[in-house]
Write a protein that holds these residues in place. Structure first.
Motif, PDB file in Angstrom:
ATOM      1  N   VAL A  32       0.852  -1.210   0.000  1.00  0.00           N
ATOM      2  CA  VAL A  32       0.000   0.000   0.000  1.00  0.00           C
ATOM      3  C   VAL A  32       0.879   1.249   0.000  1.00  0.00           C
ATOM      4  N   ASP A  33       0.234   2.383  -0.315  1.00  0.00           N
ATOM      5  CA  ASP A  33       0.897   3.692  -0.192  1.00  0.00           C
ATOM      6  C   ASP A  33       0.676   4.218   1.216  1.00  0.00           C
ATOM      7  N   THR A  34       1.716   4.693   1.822  1.00  0.00           N
ATOM      8  CA  THR A  34       1.606   5.242   3.171  1.00  0.00           C
ATOM      9  C   THR A  34       2.235   6.617   3.252  1.00  0.00           C
ATOM     10  N   SER A  35       1.894   7.334   4.328  1.00  0.00           N
ATOM     11  CA  SER A  35       2.518   8.634   4.583  1.00  0.00           C
ATOM     12  C   SER A  35       2.623   8.832   6.081  1.00  0.00           C
ATOM     13  N   ILE A  36       3.486   9.730   6.459  1.00  0.00           N
ATOM     14  CA  ILE A  36       3.720  10.023   7.870  1.00  0.00           C
ATOM     15  C   ILE A  36       2.870  11.225   8.277  1.00  0.00           C
ATOM     16  N   PHE A 360      -6.680   4.265   8.368  1.00  0.00           N
ATOM     17  CA  PHE A 360      -5.919   3.067   8.705  1.00  0.00           C
ATOM     18  C   PHE A 360      -4.537   3.510   9.174  1.00  0.00           C
ATOM     19  N   VAL A 361      -4.198   3.159  10.395  1.00  0.00           N
ATOM     20  CA  VAL A 361      -2.861   3.408  10.923  1.00  0.00           C
ATOM     21  C   VAL A 361      -2.055   2.124  10.788  1.00  0.00           C
ATOM     22  N   VAL A 362      -0.805   2.238  10.375  1.00  0.00           N
ATOM     23  CA  VAL A 362       0.091   1.072  10.311  1.00  0.00           C
ATOM     24  C   VAL A 362       0.760   0.941  11.672  1.00  0.00           C
ATOM     25  N   ASP A 363       0.335  -0.085  12.424  1.00  0.00           N
ATOM     26  CA  ASP A 363       0.832  -0.289  13.788  1.00  0.00           C
ATOM     27  C   ASP A 363       1.478  -1.670  13.862  1.00  0.00           C
ATOM     28  N   ASN A 364       2.792  -1.687  14.099  1.00  0.00           N
ATOM     29  CA  ASN A 364       3.542  -2.962  14.134  1.00  0.00           C
ATOM     30  C   ASN A 364       3.350  -3.759  12.854  1.00  0.00           C
ATOM     31  N   GLY A 365       3.315  -3.037  11.724  1.00  0.00           N
ATOM     32  CA  GLY A 365       3.228  -3.697  10.432  1.00  0.00           C
ATOM     33  C   GLY A 365       1.835  -4.137  10.050  1.00  0.00           C
ATOM     34  N   LYS A 366       0.830  -3.794  10.834  1.00  0.00           N
ATOM     35  CA  LYS A 366      -0.530  -4.205  10.543  1.00  0.00           C
ATOM     36  C   LYS A 366      -1.454  -2.981  10.420  1.00  0.00           C
ATOM     37  N   ALA A 367      -2.526  -3.168   9.617  1.00  0.00           N
ATOM     38  CA  ALA A 367      -3.507  -2.109   9.428  1.00  0.00           C
ATOM     39  C   ALA A 367      -4.459  -2.070  10.608  1.00  0.00           C
ATOM     40  N   VAL A 368      -4.584  -0.906  11.226  1.00  0.00           N
ATOM     41  CA  VAL A 368      -5.460  -0.735  12.376  1.00  0.00           C
ATOM     42  C   VAL A 368      -6.372   0.460  12.109  1.00  0.00           C
ATOM     43  N   ILE A 369      -7.685   0.255  12.263  1.00  0.00           N
ATOM     44  CA  ILE A 369      -8.633   1.353  12.059  1.00  0.00           C
ATOM     45  C   ILE A 369      -8.579   2.292  13.255  1.00  0.00           C
ATOM     46  N   ARG A 370      -8.433   3.604  12.967  1.00  0.00           N
ATOM     47  CA  ARG A 370      -8.369   4.603  14.032  1.00  0.00           C
ATOM     48  C   ARG A 370      -9.423   5.689  13.767  1.00  0.00           C
ATOM     49  N   LYS A 393       2.269   6.470  11.040  1.00  0.00           N
ATOM     50  CA  LYS A 393       2.169   6.132   9.626  1.00  0.00           C
ATOM     51  C   LYS A 393       0.738   5.716   9.317  1.00  0.00           C
ATOM     52  N   ILE A 394       0.177   6.262   8.211  1.00  0.00           N
ATOM     53  CA  ILE A 394      -1.186   5.930   7.804  1.00  0.00           C
ATOM     54  C   ILE A 394      -1.181   5.478   6.348  1.00  0.00           C
ATOM     55  N   ILE A 395      -2.250   4.749   5.983  1.00  0.00           N
ATOM     56  CA  ILE A 395      -2.434   4.329   4.585  1.00  0.00           C
ATOM     57  C   ILE A 395      -3.136   5.468   3.868  1.00  0.00           C
ATOM     58  N   THR A 396      -2.526   5.929   2.795  1.00  0.00           N
ATOM     59  CA  THR A 396      -3.039   7.124   2.127  1.00  0.00           C
ATOM     60  C   THR A 396      -4.211   6.852   1.202  1.00  0.00           C
ATOM     61  N   LYS A 397      -4.252   5.631   0.599  1.00  0.00           N
ATOM     62  CA  LYS A 397      -5.343   5.337  -0.325  1.00  0.00           C
ATOM     63  C   LYS A 397      -5.903   3.940  -0.040  1.00  0.00           C
ATOM     64  N   PRO A 398      -6.577   3.754   1.091  1.00  0.00           N
ATOM     65  CA  PRO A 398      -7.119   2.427   1.409  1.00  0.00           C
ATOM     66  C   PRO A 398      -8.257   2.051   0.463  1.00  0.00           C
ATOM     67  N   ASN A 399      -8.312   0.761   0.123  1.00  0.00           N
ATOM     68  CA  ASN A 399      -9.412   0.271  -0.702  1.00  0.00           C
ATOM     69  C   ASN A 399     -10.118  -0.865   0.021  1.00  0.00           C
TER      70      ASN A 399
END
Length: 409
Positions: A32-36, A360-370, A393-399
């Protein structure tokens, strides 16, 4: 029955394979694409088009009357203060002015004739008349004395004596009249006569000035430096007082006029900063601010023929206006709200989930809904008031393929 059992077995196998594949993906991680999450600036704005106007625009009107015989400027021409823009026929007024000049000169000559310096010759003539009357008086006096002596000696008749006496009285009266006339001339013209002549001069001058004023009205002069924005008259037409002739604008004092949709105007406030751009000024971006908002909306038909309610907004240009000319159409971005040094995320990262705004936050390498709390929303970024921290870190374009707990590459 055998075929049915085979089909069911095959379906179960497919489901198991899909589940296994999904599990593998969950373990290997979804790309996925992510951003800080970081701090930055965000702005909320209203965009529209605006027209460059002169804020010192002035409509010039015809004050005289008659045929327009020469229009010296066209739309777009630059003019200087006191330049002649239009002239009208002046033949009749010129004749009146010539007659008025003659009346002024005549009145001045009449007043000048009362000046004591012009009485020198009159005094000499009056003195001569006095001398002449005095000689006649002395002669009549001597004749009367002689006649009296003769009459007393009975040498002449009573009629001759009376004749001599009458001649003496007549000479005496003539002498008195001559002396009186000389005194009047020496005193000069009476003040009431002078005042009357002076009033005549003043009236003649007023008439002349009135005609000259009418002549001045037969032309229109530029009130200041500027540019001709509109020309509202044509050659050879008959002009009348009050007819609008030109609209002149000061090219050194410009502003923008925008018509904002009534649905958006509540966002706009006096003092809002404005970014100005457009083809007419190339890559330049000018700054401005809202200085006036019209108190009511008006119906304006768009280029597509749609009737819209819009409110006129005046924008002061803060930067140099050398690139601009009245009539230019530009794009304006009225900044209605803004913050700096605040947490922002791409708007594509935010989605609705269980009636809340989430990412979606990337927490310990996993997607977590926040769940988050949104602040200002721009067209590409959103302010986050609560739910995220700087550096996460968040997922910028979740599908729809992204599931909570999925491992993220």
């Amino acid at each position: 029955m055998k075929h049915k059992k085979l089909f069911l077995s095959f379906a179960v196998a497919l489901i198991c394979m899909a589940g296994a594949f999904g599990y593998i993906l969950m373990q290997q991680g979804q790309a996925v694409d992510t951003s800080i999450v970081a701090r930055g600036e965000i702005q909320k704005y209203v965009e529209d088009t605006a027209s460059v106007q002169s804020n010192k625009k002035q409509t010039l009107y015809i004050e005289g009357s008659g045929k327009i015989n020469n229009i010296k400027v066209n739309v777009g021409d630059s003019v200087k203060k006191d330049d002649v823009l239009l002239t009208m026929d002046t033949k009749e007024l010129e004749l009146k002015l010539k007659d008025a000049n003659s009346k002024v000169e005549a009145a001045k000559a009449q007043l000048k004739s009362t000046d004591i310096s012009n009485y020198a010759s009159k005094i000499e003539v009056a003195e001569a008349e006095v001398n002449k009357a005095n000689v006649a008086y002395e002669a009549a006096k001597r004749n009367l004395n002689n006649s009296k002596t003769l009459y007393e000696a009975a040498s002449i008749s009573k009629q001759d004596f009376d004749t001599a006496n009458d001649a003496f009285k007549s000479a005496e009266a003539a002498l008195k009249a001559s002396n009186s006339q000389l005194e009047d001339i020496k005193k000069g013209t009476p003040s009431y006569v002078k005042d009357g002549y002076a009033a005549g001069v003043e009236q003649a001058l007023i008439l002349k000035e009135s005609i000259m004023s009418e002549l001045d009205k037969q032309k229109i002069l530029a009130p200041n430096d500027g540019i001709v924005i509109e020309k509202l008259v044509e050659d050879n037409l008959i002009g009348a007082p009050g007819t609008a002739a030109f609209v002149i604008g000061d090219t050194k004092s410009l502003e923008l006029e925008a018509n904002i949709l009534s649905d958006d105007i509540y966002k706009v406030k006096i003092g809002n900063e404005v970014e100005i751009s457009g083809k007419a000024i190339g890559d330049s971006i000018l700054k401005g601010k809202v200085t006036q908002i019209a108190p009511e909306a008006k119906n304006i038909t768009s280029s597509l023929g749609v009737n819209q309610k819009r409110v006129e907004v005046t924008i002061e240009i803060s930067d140099n206006t050398e690139l601009l000319k009245p009539g230019y159409d530009l794009e304006v971005k009225i900044i209605t709200e803004g913050k700096s040094d605040t947490l922002i995320v791409p708007d594509s990262a935010v989605f609705d989930y269980q009636e809340s705004s989430c990412v979606f936050v990337v927490d310990n390498g996993k997607a977590v809904i926040r769940q988050i709390k949104k602040g200002i929303e721009s067209d590409k970024i959103i302010e986050v008031l609560d739910g995220l921290k700087e550096g996460e870190k968040i997922i910028t374009k979740p599908n729809n393929d992204i599931k909570e707990g999925m491992r993220i590459k």
